[in-house]
Structure formats: structure tokens, C-alpha cells
Design an enzyme around this catalytic site. Structure first.
Site, PDB file in Angstrom:
ATOM      1  N   ASP A  33      57.773  34.830  15.024  1.00  0.00           N
ATOM      2  CA  ASP A  33      58.031  33.385  15.060  1.00  0.00           C
ATOM      3  C   ASP A  33      57.228  32.738  13.937  1.00  0.00           C
ATOM      4  O   ASP A  33      56.078  33.110  13.715  1.00  0.00           O
ATOM      5  CB  ASP A  33      57.606  32.791  16.419  1.00  0.00           C
ATOM      6  CG  ASP A  33      58.357  31.511  16.738  1.00  0.00           C
ATOM      7  OD1 ASP A  33      58.221  30.558  15.958  1.00  0.00           O
ATOM      8  OD2 ASP A  33      59.074  31.476  17.756  1.00  0.00           O
ATOM      9  N   LEU A  80      66.659  35.366  18.775  1.00  0.00           N
ATOM     10  CA  LEU A  80      66.708  34.048  19.418  1.00  0.00           C
ATOM     11  C   LEU A  80      66.250  32.938  18.478  1.00  0.00           C
ATOM     12  O   LEU A  80      66.331  31.762  18.835  1.00  0.00           O
ATOM     13  CB  LEU A  80      65.814  34.046  20.676  1.00  0.00           C
ATOM     14  CG  LEU A  80      66.077  35.165  21.693  1.00  0.00           C
ATOM     15  CD1 LEU A  80      65.085  35.089  22.844  1.00  0.00           C
ATOM     16  CD2 LEU A  80      67.506  35.092  22.236  1.00  0.00           C
ATOM     17  N   TYR A 148      76.550  23.275  14.650  1.00  0.00           N
ATOM     18  CA  TYR A 148      75.794  24.187  15.519  1.00  0.00           C
ATOM     19  C   TYR A 148      76.741  25.192  16.182  1.00  0.00           C
ATOM     20  O   TYR A 148      76.555  26.408  16.101  1.00  0.00           O
ATOM     21  CB  TYR A 148      75.052  23.361  16.565  1.00  0.00           C
ATOM     22  CG  TYR A 148      74.336  24.158  17.624  1.00  0.00           C
ATOM     23  CD1 TYR A 148      73.023  24.581  17.441  1.00  0.00           C
ATOM     24  CD2 TYR A 148      74.962  24.474  18.840  1.00  0.00           C
ATOM     25  CE1 TYR A 148      72.360  25.301  18.420  1.00  0.00           C
ATOM     26  CE2 TYR A 148      74.303  25.194  19.820  1.00  0.00           C
ATOM     27  CZ  TYR A 148      73.003  25.605  19.603  1.00  0.00           C
ATOM     28  OH  TYR A 148      72.358  26.324  20.582  1.00  0.00           O
ATOM     29  N   LYS A 152      77.245  29.308  15.539  1.00  0.00           N
ATOM     30  CA  LYS A 152      77.108  30.290  16.631  1.00  0.00           C
ATOM     31  C   LYS A 152      78.358  31.173  16.693  1.00  0.00           C
ATOM     32  O   LYS A 152      78.267  32.395  16.836  1.00  0.00           O
ATOM     33  CB  LYS A 152      76.889  29.576  17.976  1.00  0.00           C
ATOM     34  CG  LYS A 152      75.551  28.866  18.102  1.00  0.00           C
ATOM     35  CD  LYS A 152      74.386  29.841  18.135  1.00  0.00           C
ATOM     36  CE  LYS A 152      73.050  29.154  18.352  1.00  0.00           C
ATOM     37  NZ  LYS A 152      71.913  30.086  18.279  1.00  0.00           N
ATOM     38  N   ILE A 208      70.904   7.748  32.801  1.00  0.00           N
ATOM     39  CA  ILE A 208      72.123   8.563  32.793  1.00  0.00           C
ATOM     40  C   ILE A 208      73.100   7.932  31.811  1.00  0.00           C
ATOM     41  O   ILE A 208      73.414   6.743  31.911  1.00  0.00           O
ATOM     42  CB  ILE A 208      72.754   8.638  34.199  1.00  0.00           C
ATOM     43  CG1 ILE A 208      71.824   9.417  35.137  1.00  0.00           C
ATOM     44  CG2 ILE A 208      74.139   9.279  34.136  1.00  0.00           C
ATOM     45  CD1 ILE A 208      72.389   9.651  36.531  1.00  0.00           C
ATOM     46  N   GLY A 277      80.916  11.636  21.924  1.00  0.00           N
ATOM     47  CA  GLY A 277      81.172  13.079  21.795  1.00  0.00           C
ATOM     48  C   GLY A 277      80.696  13.893  22.985  1.00  0.00           C
ATOM     49  O   GLY A 277      80.791  15.126  22.975  1.00  0.00           O
TER      50      GLY A 277
HETATM   51  C1  UD2 Z   1      74.272  21.546  25.800  1.00  0.00           C
HETATM   52  C2  UD2 Z   1      73.212  22.254  25.000  1.00  0.00           C
HETATM   53  C3  UD2 Z   1      73.581  22.328  23.543  1.00  0.00           C
HETATM   54  C4  UD2 Z   1      74.989  22.878  23.379  1.00  0.00           C
HETATM   55  C5  UD2 Z   1      75.966  22.049  24.211  1.00  0.00           C
HETATM   56  C6  UD2 Z   1      77.350  22.664  24.154  1.00  0.00           C
HETATM   57  C7  UD2 Z   1      71.077  21.888  26.066  1.00  0.00           C
HETATM   58  C8  UD2 Z   1      69.765  21.138  26.020  1.00  0.00           C
HETATM   59  N1  UD2 Z   1      71.943  21.576  25.113  1.00  0.00           N
HETATM   60  O1  UD2 Z   1      74.331  20.173  25.454  1.00  0.00           O
HETATM   61  O2  UD2 Z   1      72.654  23.163  22.878  1.00  0.00           O
HETATM   62  O3  UD2 Z   1      75.015  24.232  23.745  1.00  0.00           O
HETATM   63  O4  UD2 Z   1      75.574  22.087  25.585  1.00  0.00           O
HETATM   64  O5  UD2 Z   1      78.258  21.910  24.844  1.00  0.00           O
HETATM   65  O6  UD2 Z   1      71.298  22.742  26.886  1.00  0.00           O
HETATM   66  N2  UD2 Z   1      72.019  13.120  29.582  1.00  0.00           N
HETATM   67  C9  UD2 Z   1      71.711  11.924  30.217  1.00  0.00           C
HETATM   68  N3  UD2 Z   1      70.468  11.402  30.029  1.00  0.00           N
HETATM   69  C10 UD2 Z   1      69.520  11.987  29.244  1.00  0.00           C
HETATM   70  C11 UD2 Z   1      69.837  13.199  28.589  1.00  0.00           C
HETATM   71  C12 UD2 Z   1      71.109  13.742  28.788  1.00  0.00           C
HETATM   72  O7  UD2 Z   1      72.533  11.353  30.934  1.00  0.00           O
HETATM   73  O8  UD2 Z   1      68.400  11.446  29.129  1.00  0.00           O
HETATM   74  C13 UD2 Z   1      73.354  13.700  29.828  1.00  0.00           C
HETATM   75  C14 UD2 Z   1      74.134  13.980  28.553  1.00  0.00           C
HETATM   76  O9  UD2 Z   1      74.835  12.845  28.118  1.00  0.00           O
HETATM   77  C15 UD2 Z   1      75.063  15.088  29.052  1.00  0.00           C
HETATM   78  C16 UD2 Z   1      74.216  15.843  30.082  1.00  0.00           C
HETATM   79  O10 UD2 Z   1      73.169  14.962  30.439  1.00  0.00           O
HETATM   80  O11 UD2 Z   1      76.197  14.552  29.664  1.00  0.00           O
HETATM   81  C17 UD2 Z   1      73.607  17.113  29.535  1.00  0.00           C
HETATM   82  O12 UD2 Z   1      72.965  16.813  28.323  1.00  0.00           O
HETATM   83  P1  UD2 Z   1      72.049  17.892  27.554  1.00  0.00           P
HETATM   84  O13 UD2 Z   1      71.593  17.237  26.299  1.00  0.00           O
HETATM   85  O14 UD2 Z   1      71.031  18.447  28.461  1.00  0.00           O
HETATM   86  O15 UD2 Z   1      73.052  19.080  27.243  1.00  0.00           O
HETATM   87  P2  UD2 Z   1      74.531  19.108  26.608  1.00  0.00           P
HETATM   88  O16 UD2 Z   1      75.431  19.637  27.672  1.00  0.00           O
HETATM   89  O17 UD2 Z   1      74.873  17.831  25.952  1.00  0.00           O
END
Ligand code: UD2
Length: 319
Positions: A33, A80, A148, A152, A208, A277
Site C-alpha cells: 500500500d 484491491l 469507475y 472495473k 436521506i 444519477g
Molecule cells: C455504491 C458504491 C459505489 C459503486 C455503486 C454502484 C459504496 C460506498 N459505493 O454506491 O462504489 O459500486 O454502488 O452502483 O458502496 N445516501 C443518503 N444519504 C447519505 C449518503 C447516501 O441518502 O448521506 C443514499 C444514496 O443517495 C444512495 C444510498 O444512500 O441512494 C447508497 O449510497 P452509497 O453512497 O452508500 O452507495 P451507492 O449505492 O451510491
């Protein structure tokens, strides 16, 4: 059989748990790392184990990784290291290309040159984009929506192609929403569970985005680490791609309620506009990982959240 395994991105969230799990199972581990985003503190437990060695360098440093692989003769490389933020990949696609595709090629080349039998790769559910039919299965054609996700998907093909051509095994692990200890809540782009937990423990309302009806497939990092170890060490595996997911869908509103119960948070939950998005629903099919790796999640969401809330020290209340 106990073997030597190299883990890149060892000081990261998933990397450090993967090192811990390998050591628990008695393997020798070399963690690599550059500490650009990983933290030395994540390897405190691993560093106490005589089976662990740390190498602090950038994988792109000429000749360094190849020389390390040549000297160590590992049974597998678990790759990773990478750029973890989807938003950062949109802001800086060049950096994404370098960290999420160029590094994969470098690792694939080291495996070819040094005849490493197996490479395990950190892929992502991001490769599926916003595919409408759930659960997501591995045979869906990738339709990534971000640099991203595209890197991948390209990395998977690059590794699988190298594996076919040069005769090693490539295992691509498509992680869904990973959460657990050591996930950094500080960035606005970290996982929702880390962010909500941090806020609730500081008696601040979680926000949220949208109506909270969106769903995710949350998988505990301890289970992800176990899946990585299986992919690296299970005898007789051929190359392949698997979802690493729980197969369970959780609504954000339900997640917030479960975290409030786990932390004792009694305040209100705030809603803000939906993130542009943002994917509405995501859930993986865990069947292929069960068949190929013998992997199924051991942590239920409720148990993992309770353990996480218990182990995380409440932050000092912020204004
Ligand atoms: C996840 C992965 C990302 C990618 C993506 C693919 C994580 C951290 N990120 O993004 O790397 O693989 O999936 O689709 O695992 N949210 C809130 N409030 C907050 C933060 C988030 O409401 O303060 C919501 C956000 O709008 C979403 C959900 O929580 O609907 C999950 O958000 P996230 O950032 O943890 O992960 P995601 O699914 O966007």
C-alpha cells in the site's frame, strides 16, 4: 494448505480486513500500500502477527511490484488497490484510468511474468449500471454509467483475457454495498452506513437523499474478506466472475430505522433532494458465489449494524 498471499491496497477498508482474515486462517501475507488513501492504523492487528509483512510503495514504481512478486512467489495476488470513489472517477477520469485500469494491467503482467497461479480482483456492482431487472446476475452485459464502473468492467476483461492467454486463474469479485468497521465516514462519498452511523453517534440527523424508498444490497466487510480468501485459496477454482452480495434488499428508510435502534438515536431523519444519477434499486443474485466459492453471507444486517455501533466510539458532537 498455508501459503503466501500478496494483498494490494492492504491498508484500505476491504484490504485490511482481507489481511486479517488471511492471517486468522494461518496464511503468510505481504500487504502492499502507498498509504495515499489507506491508513497504517487499519493494519494495527495484522502488524502484530509474525506472518504479516508490509511494503509501502506505489505499484507504479518501476520494477518494484514485479521484483516483490518474484521474491515472494505467492500462491495468489489479491488486487484491491484502486480509486474507490465513483465521484472522484467522474471528476478525474485520468486518475481513474491509472488507478483502476493501469494498475490492473500491472498486476496481470506481474502474474504472467512470475507465473502466479491466481489473481483475485476487486470489481464492483457499478459495472451493471442501472439495469432494471433484479436480482442482478453475472451474465448481464455490463453497462457502466461512470468511468469507475467502466474501468472495473475493462479490468475484469483484461484479467480474464490474460488468465486465458497465459494460463493463470482470474477471479473477479463484484462487491455490492460494503460496510463495516474502518470505513471512513469523513468523505461525503463514503458509504451511507458509515455516514449515518457517524452522524447518529454525534446526535446529528442523517440526511436521506430522496424519499428513502431506494434499496441497496448491503454486505458486511467481514463477509467480503472471507469471500476474498475463498477466491484466493479454494482448491480447483477456474477463472470466473461472481457477485459478492447478500441477496437481500434494504430500503434506505429501513436502514435509517435499524441504525437508530442500534445507536439509540432518537432524533429526526432529514430528507434532501435525490442525488443526480442515483440508482433506484440494487440487489445481487448470490447464487453463483455460493456454487463456485461456497460463499454465503454469515452476517445479518441487524447483527452487523449492532456490532458496528457497539465497536465504533461515538464521535465528539459537532455543531
Ligand atoms: C455504491 C458504491 C459505489 C459503486 C455503486 C454502484 C459504496 C460506498 N459505493 O454506491 O462504489 O459500486 O454502488 O452502483 O458502496 N445516501 C443518503 N444519504 C447519505 C449518503 C447516501 O441518502 O448521506 C443514499 C444514496 O443517495 C444512495 C444510498 O444512500 O441512494 C447508497 O449510497 P452509497 O453512497 O452508500 O452507495 P451507492 O449505492 O451510491
Amino acid at each position: 494448505m498455508k501459503t503466501t498471499i500478496i494483498v494490494t491496497g492492504a491498508a484500505g477498508f476491504i484490504g485490511s480486513h482481507t489481511c486479517d482474515r488471511l492471517l486468522v486462517e494461518g496464511h503468510r501475507v505481504i500487504g502492499v500500500d502507498d498509504l495515499s488513501s489507506g491508513r497504517a492504523a487499519n493494519l494495527e492487528d495484522a502488524s502484530r502477527d509474525p506472518g504479516f509483512a508490509f511494503e509501502g510503495f506505489d505499484l507504479r514504481a518501476p520494477g518494484r511490484f514485479s521484483a516483490l512478486v518474484e521474491a515472494a512467489r505467492p500462491a495468489a495476488i489479491i488486487h484491491l488497490a484502486g480509486l474507490v470513489s465513483v465521484q472522484a472517477s467522474i471528476r478525474d477520469p485520468r486518475l481513474n484510468f491509472s488507478l483502476n485500469l493501469e494498475l490492473t494491467h500491472l498486476v496481470a503482467e506481474a502474474a504472467r511474468e512470475q507465473a502466479v497461479p491466481r489473481v483475485v480482483f476487486a470489481s464492483s456492482a457499478a459495472i451493471y449500471g442501472d439495469f432494471p431487472h433484479l436480482p442482478l446476475r453475472e451474465d448481464i452485459a455490463p453497462q457502466p454509467l461512470t468511468p469507475y464502473g467502466a474501468a472495473k468492467a475493462a479490468s475484469e476483461q483484461l484479467l480474464l483475457g490474460h488468465a486465458r492467454t497465459y494460463g493463470f486463474v482470474a477471479r473477479c469479485q463484484r462487491y455490492f454495498n460494503v460496510f463495516g468497521p474502518r470505513q471512513d465516514p469523513a468523505s461525503p462519498y463514503s458509504g451511507v452506513i458509515a455516514i449515518f452511523l457517524d452522524r447518529m453517534q454525534a446526535a446529528r440527523s442523517p440526511v436521506i437523499y430522496g424519499d428513502g424508498g431506494q434499496t441497496r444490497d448491503f454486505v458486511a466487510v467481514q463477509d467480503v474478506a472471507r469471500a476474498n480468501v475463498l477466491a484466493a485459496t479454494r482448491p480447483g477454482l477456474a477463472s470466473g466472475v461472481v457477485n459478492i452480495c447478500s441477496g437481500r434488499s434494504t430500503r434506505l428508510n429501513d436502514l435509517a430505522a435499524a441504525l437508530a435502534a442500534a445507536t439509540g438515536f432518537g432524533g429526526p431523519v432529514t430528507h434532501a433532494g435525490a442525488k443526480p444519477g442515483d440508482i433506484r434499486h440494487s440487489a445481487g443474485d448470490p447464487g453463483r458465489a455460493r456454487e463456485q466459492l461456497g460463499f454465503a453471507c454469515e452476517w445479518s444486517l441487524a447483527d452487523a449494524l449492532a456490532a458496528l455501533a457497539h465497536s465504533t466510539r461515538p464521535a465528539v458532537a459537532k455543531s
